[in-house]
Design an enzyme around this catalytic site. Sequence first.
Site, short mmCIF file in Angstrom:
data_model
loop_
_atom_site.label_atom_id
_atom_site.label_comp_id
_atom_site.label_asym_id
_atom_site.label_seq_id
_atom_site.Cartn_x
_atom_site.Cartn_y
_atom_site.Cartn_z
N ASP A 1 0.67 -1.17 0.02
CA ASP A 1 0.00 -0.15 0.04
C ASP A 1 0.94 1.18 0.01
O ASP A 1 1.79 1.32 0.83
CB ASP A 1 -0.86 -0.09 1.27
CG ASP A 1 -1.94 1.23 1.32
OD1 ASP A 1 -2.27 1.43 -0.04
OD2 ASP A 1 -2.20 1.37 2.22
N HIS B 1 -9.77 4.75 -1.90
CA HIS B 1 -8.87 4.74 -0.73
C HIS B 1 -9.51 5.80 0.23
O HIS B 1 -10.20 6.55 -0.20
CB HIS B 1 -7.57 5.46 -1.10
CG HIS B 1 -6.56 4.56 -1.82
ND1 HIS B 1 -5.23 4.32 -1.16
CD2 HIS B 1 -6.66 4.05 -2.92
CE1 HIS B 1 -4.59 3.49 -1.94
NE2 HIS B 1 -5.42 3.27 -2.99
#
Length: 288
Positions: free
Chosen positions: A80, A208
């Site tokens: 990530d 996100h």
Amino acid sequence: MLMNMKELLEVADRHHFAVPAFNAGCGQIVKAAIETAEEKHAPVIIEVHPDELEFLGDAFITYCVKAANDTRMPVVIHLDHGSMYSQIERAVRDGYTSVMIDVSRRSFEENVLITGRVVEFAHPLGVSVEAELGTIGIMGNSAEEGTKEITYTVPAEAEKFVRLTGVDALAVGIGTAHGLYPKGYMPKLRLDILEEIKAAVHIPLVLHGGSGNPDEEVAAAVKLGINKVNISSDIKDPFYRQVRKTLQDETLREPNEIYKDAMAVMKKIMGQKMDLLGCTDMAGHYRP
């Protein structure tokens, strides 16, 4: 069943659902995520941020890979918000099956150049690549990347970016922020922009910073083309709230006693997210 994210999200895109990507900063989160995926018969993405990897060490990814290979559910191990090429190389060496290169705060041209370089490195090794165009906000209570001002993704730029880089998934800026939203703050997704982006590009899109957004808004985003939703604060906050509550019993010292109730609380939320994103009972769409 370990796989890369391109393969995982192509199925999600074809069948109009999204897969939760749980930020796993400890083994308890990994275990809970895979157990929940098995209970829900759902695919899942395990994300480990570079800061988490630095803290946990490379051997933690070996554990994640083993856990993924030991289940029949589709699992991706994803980096990530990698922001440096060295972080991408480390992730690939460690066994991640997917990486994110996030240089969205640089110019469009630099983003294209760096992302394209990562794609050229990762694809021959069977590793998928996510990038970001536009920016995700940050609430000040998250370790993840973000900016104080949200920059919305321009659909025409998204089409050009995907065409020039060959990236497998694109995180888009449509109004979310990392971390927990302050009390009384009501986030609003720009679903109109999302719809335009999906019409312009033909790869899976990523949301996100969705913690705190209303469920109906997230569900609408999935219907419009979001195939991956990053989830961190929504699981970590209740997990550690329960840990603090459990530790009021000062006689407890064994991890299996301390974390048991917290994992149960977290698994319930993980299952709710899988239901919300429409991936419950979707594991059967993947190869055995």
